[in-house]
Write a protein that holds these residues in place. Structure first.
Motif, mmCIF file in Angstrom:
data_model
loop_
_atom_site.group_PDB
_atom_site.id
_atom_site.type_symbol
_atom_site.label_atom_id
_atom_site.label_comp_id
_atom_site.label_asym_id
_atom_site.label_seq_id
_atom_site.Cartn_x
_atom_site.Cartn_y
_atom_site.Cartn_z
ATOM 1 N N GLY A 102 29.490 -7.093 91.063
ATOM 2 C CA GLY A 102 29.902 -8.123 91.516
ATOM 3 C C GLY A 102 28.860 -9.143 91.799
ATOM 4 O O GLY A 102 29.428 -10.703 91.753
ATOM 5 N N GLU A 103 27.414 -9.140 90.991
ATOM 6 C CA GLU A 103 27.095 -10.363 90.669
ATOM 7 C C GLU A 103 27.716 -11.765 89.701
ATOM 8 O O GLU A 103 27.898 -12.629 89.345
ATOM 9 C CB GLU A 103 25.503 -10.388 90.505
ATOM 10 C CG GLU A 103 24.532 -9.866 91.736
ATOM 11 C CD GLU A 103 23.438 -9.180 90.678
ATOM 12 O OE1 GLU A 103 23.092 -9.524 89.771
ATOM 13 O OE2 GLU A 103 21.918 -8.300 91.617
ATOM 14 N N GLN A 104 27.864 -10.700 88.608
ATOM 15 C CA GLN A 104 28.668 -11.229 87.774
ATOM 16 C C GLN A 104 30.419 -11.906 88.151
ATOM 17 O O GLN A 104 31.497 -12.007 86.745
ATOM 18 C CB GLN A 104 28.679 -10.179 86.735
ATOM 19 C CG GLN A 104 27.626 -10.011 85.840
ATOM 20 C CD GLN A 104 27.620 -10.937 85.109
ATOM 21 O OE1 GLN A 104 27.894 -11.980 84.926
ATOM 22 N NE2 GLN A 104 25.780 -11.042 84.926
ATOM 23 N N GLY A 105 30.762 -11.768 89.367
ATOM 24 C CA GLY A 105 32.646 -11.713 89.780
ATOM 25 C C GLY A 105 33.013 -10.679 90.112
ATOM 26 O O GLY A 105 34.079 -11.678 89.905
ATOM 27 N N ILE A 106 32.675 -9.999 89.321
ATOM 28 C CA ILE A 106 33.382 -8.313 88.671
ATOM 29 C C ILE A 106 33.752 -6.952 89.557
ATOM 30 O O ILE A 106 32.559 -7.118 90.691
ATOM 31 C CB ILE A 106 32.737 -7.824 87.507
ATOM 32 C CG1 ILE A 106 33.107 -8.960 86.297
ATOM 33 C CG2 ILE A 106 34.213 -6.717 87.409
ATOM 34 C CD1 ILE A 106 32.359 -8.225 85.793
ATOM 35 N N THR A 107 34.450 -7.269 90.658
ATOM 36 C CA THR A 107 34.816 -6.346 91.835
ATOM 37 C C THR A 107 34.945 -4.471 90.788
ATOM 38 O O THR A 107 35.618 -4.266 89.660
ATOM 39 C CB THR A 107 36.326 -6.385 91.944
ATOM 40 O OG1 THR A 107 36.350 -7.115 92.746
ATOM 41 C CG2 THR A 107 36.674 -5.282 93.127
ATOM 42 N N ALA A 108 34.403 -3.695 91.074
ATOM 43 C CA ALA A 108 33.614 -2.446 90.617
ATOM 44 C C ALA A 108 34.954 -1.522 91.876
ATOM 45 O O ALA A 108 35.488 -1.320 92.673
ATOM 46 C CB ALA A 108 32.833 -1.879 90.983
ATOM 47 N N ALA A 109 35.419 -0.724 91.228
ATOM 48 C CA ALA A 109 37.013 0.606 91.153
ATOM 49 C C ALA A 109 35.538 1.918 91.657
ATOM 50 O O ALA A 109 35.068 2.178 90.057
ATOM 51 C CB ALA A 109 37.087 0.803 91.516
ATOM 52 N N GLN A 110 35.401 2.733 92.048
ATOM 53 C CA GLN A 110 34.940 4.391 91.805
ATOM 54 C C GLN A 110 35.867 5.085 91.547
ATOM 55 O O GLN A 110 36.350 5.570 92.376
ATOM 56 C CB GLN A 110 33.990 4.897 92.965
ATOM 57 C CG GLN A 110 33.754 6.209 92.669
ATOM 58 C CD GLN A 110 32.683 6.617 94.354
ATOM 59 O OE1 GLN A 110 31.154 6.549 94.133
ATOM 60 N NE2 GLN A 110 32.697 7.394 94.935
ATOM 61 N N MET A 111 36.094 6.161 90.601
ATOM 62 C CA MET A 111 36.585 7.397 90.336
ATOM 63 C C MET A 111 35.824 8.465 90.228
ATOM 64 O O MET A 111 35.219 8.628 89.294
ATOM 65 C CB MET A 111 37.529 6.563 89.202
ATOM 66 C CG MET A 111 38.633 6.190 89.705
ATOM 67 S SD MET A 111 40.452 6.574 87.915
ATOM 68 C CE MET A 111 40.654 7.834 88.694
ATOM 69 N N LEU A 112 36.387 9.328 91.263
ATOM 70 C CA LEU A 112 35.547 10.592 90.770
ATOM 71 C C LEU A 112 36.331 11.760 90.791
ATOM 72 O O LEU A 112 37.140 11.954 91.192
ATOM 73 C CB LEU A 112 34.478 10.786 91.584
ATOM 74 C CG LEU A 112 33.719 10.224 92.022
ATOM 75 C CD1 LEU A 112 32.831 10.613 93.981
ATOM 76 C CD2 LEU A 112 32.753 10.144 91.016
ATOM 77 N N VAL A 113 36.210 12.986 89.507
ATOM 78 C CA VAL A 113 37.219 12.999 88.549
ATOM 79 C C VAL A 113 36.771 14.479 88.555
ATOM 80 O O VAL A 113 35.434 14.699 87.923
ATOM 81 C CB VAL A 113 38.068 12.994 87.519
ATOM 82 C CG1 VAL A 113 39.051 11.297 88.077
ATOM 83 C CG2 VAL A 113 37.383 12.603 86.344
ATOM 84 N N THR A 114 37.601 15.506 87.948
ATOM 85 C CA THR A 114 37.118 17.291 87.755
ATOM 86 C C THR A 114 37.542 17.086 87.125
ATOM 87 O O THR A 114 38.620 16.638 86.270
ATOM 88 C CB THR A 114 37.193 18.369 89.251
ATOM 89 O OG1 THR A 114 38.278 18.456 89.070
ATOM 90 C CG2 THR A 114 36.707 17.748 90.428
ATOM 91 N N LEU A 115 37.286 18.534 86.090
ATOM 92 C CA LEU A 115 37.963 19.382 85.204
ATOM 93 C C LEU A 115 39.489 19.361 85.249
ATOM 94 O O LEU A 115 40.416 18.585 84.554
ATOM 95 C CB LEU A 115 37.174 20.112 84.205
ATOM 96 C CG LEU A 115 37.946 20.549 82.899
ATOM 97 C CD1 LEU A 115 38.248 20.147 82.117
ATOM 98 C CD2 LEU A 115 37.862 22.340 82.033
#
Length: 376
Positions: A102-115
């Protein structure tokens, strides 16, 4: 795809997956190495500004959670401890990534996956669609294994292979594994001073596989060079290059692009999407042993007939994924089986016209159809 160049420049690599291990992201006291991570995020921001799409695969949740919960052995003393540590540490990990990006002006998204999310075809396609939409929206996905629900039997176990599978699902052009060593060596460089770096690998054969060392130098992570070579098989089979470079320096991507050392596994011609998914799977239900004649027929693009089968291993149902191996143990293909294990055992080695007499019916003349098979 254009031949790989050191640094995977944005002009040649449109979409890049970057994997960061626990030992690089978390210090021995269980704190985020924020100063180092800022340099990596600056690298990411520079590449995005140059037009490259980035996906991050980040370890660290268990290591961060273990410190907060004061768990022994870094949270890996038991499956329950690892799950609790992951659930606690994942919040801190995602906050860290979201804040620095965010400090770089970039939006992050979280993805949690299983095998299982990537082994199940429908959920794999869902994950692929989500990644594609995030790329379209200019978001940087931060992916991790969902260790809070993964079991010992059904998990990736390391984020090297996860990164390769995410690269495949996202149709990435390349994958970079940041490591505690700067590439693949002829021997373990930590213990053998004569070990030599291999800069380019165009084929993963028995000689290359024998160079792997399964240990994690830090004791904090779960992967070693063995998992990285397995990841390279998945990525290159999906048409993506894979690089192993050092993450022990600041600004590791810039350092590599400016002449830093590393190893690049060159992409093989990409398989069709479904066959690529099959080839990249990490779990199978059984194994079909074939003779030399069947091996040659498969290499020529034919389906697997019962006549060439010399053995059936495992318990599986129709539609399950099985490996196809030679009599000396080499896995040469993977596919969706047309018969369950009991029926496959009964018709092994027999001609297709004998199936009806053996089973009372002949619904299909092949064991694995060529359209549902991927050579490995």
């Amino acid at each position: 795809m254009t031949t790989a160049l050191p640094g995977f420049p944005p002009a040649l690599v449109r979409r890049l997956v970057i994997k960061i291990g626990s030992a690089l992201l978390v210090d021995p006291a269980g704190e985020v190495r924020e100063g180092w991570l800022r340099t990596l995020v600056a690298d990411v921001a520079a590449r995005r500004a140059a037009g490259q799409q980035i996906i991050i695969v980040s370890s660290g949740a268990i290591a961060l959670g273990a410190r907060r919960l004061k768990l022994p052995r870094g949270g890996r003393g038991s499956l329950e401890d690892a799950q609790a540590a992951a659930a606690t540490g994942q919040i801190a990990l995602s906050q860290c990534w979201a804040g620095l990006l965010g400090e770089q002006g970039i939006t992050a998204a979280q993805m949690l996956v299983t095998l299982d999310d990537l082994e199940n075809r429908r959920r794999y396609l869902n994950a692929s669609a989500t990644l594609e939409r995030l790329m379209q929206l200019g978001v940087v996905p931060v992916v991790n294994e969902n260790d809070s629900v993964a079991t010992a039997e059904i998990r990736f176990g390391d984020n090297d292979r996860l990164a390769a599978r995410i690269g495949q699902a996202a149709q990435a052009d390349a994958v970079v594994l940041l490591s505690d060593v700067d590439g693949l060596y002829t021997a373990n460089p930590h213990v053998d001073a004569s070990a030599m770096l291999i800069e380019t690998i165009d084929k993963i054969d028995a000689r290359i596989a024998a160079m792997a060392d399964g240990g994690s130098a830090s004791g904090m992570g779960s992967g070693g060079m063995t998992s990285k070579i397995q990841a390279a098989r998945i990525a290159t089979g999906a048409g993506a290059h894979l690089a192993i470079i050092s993450g022990k320096v600041d600004s590791p991507l810039s350092h590599w692009a400016d002449g830093g050392r590393g190893s690049i596994f060159l992409a093989a011609p990409a398989k069709r999407a479904r066959k690529g998914w099959l080839a990249g799977r990490l779990t199978v239900r059984g194994r079909i042993i074939v003779d030399a004649g069947a091996e040659g027929a498969l290499a020529r693009g034919n389906s697997l007939l019962p006549a060439g089968v010399r053995g059936v291993e495992g318990s599986f149902a129709r539609g399950d994924v099985v490996d196809i191996a030679t009599q000396d143990g080499r896995v040469i293909a993977r596919g969706l089986i047309e018969y369950d294990s009991d029926a496959a055992t009964k018709i092994a080695g027999r001609r297709s016209e004998d199936i009806a007499a053996l089973l009372g019916e002949m619904p299909r003349s092949v064991l694995v159809h060529r359209d549902h098979m991927a050579m490995i």
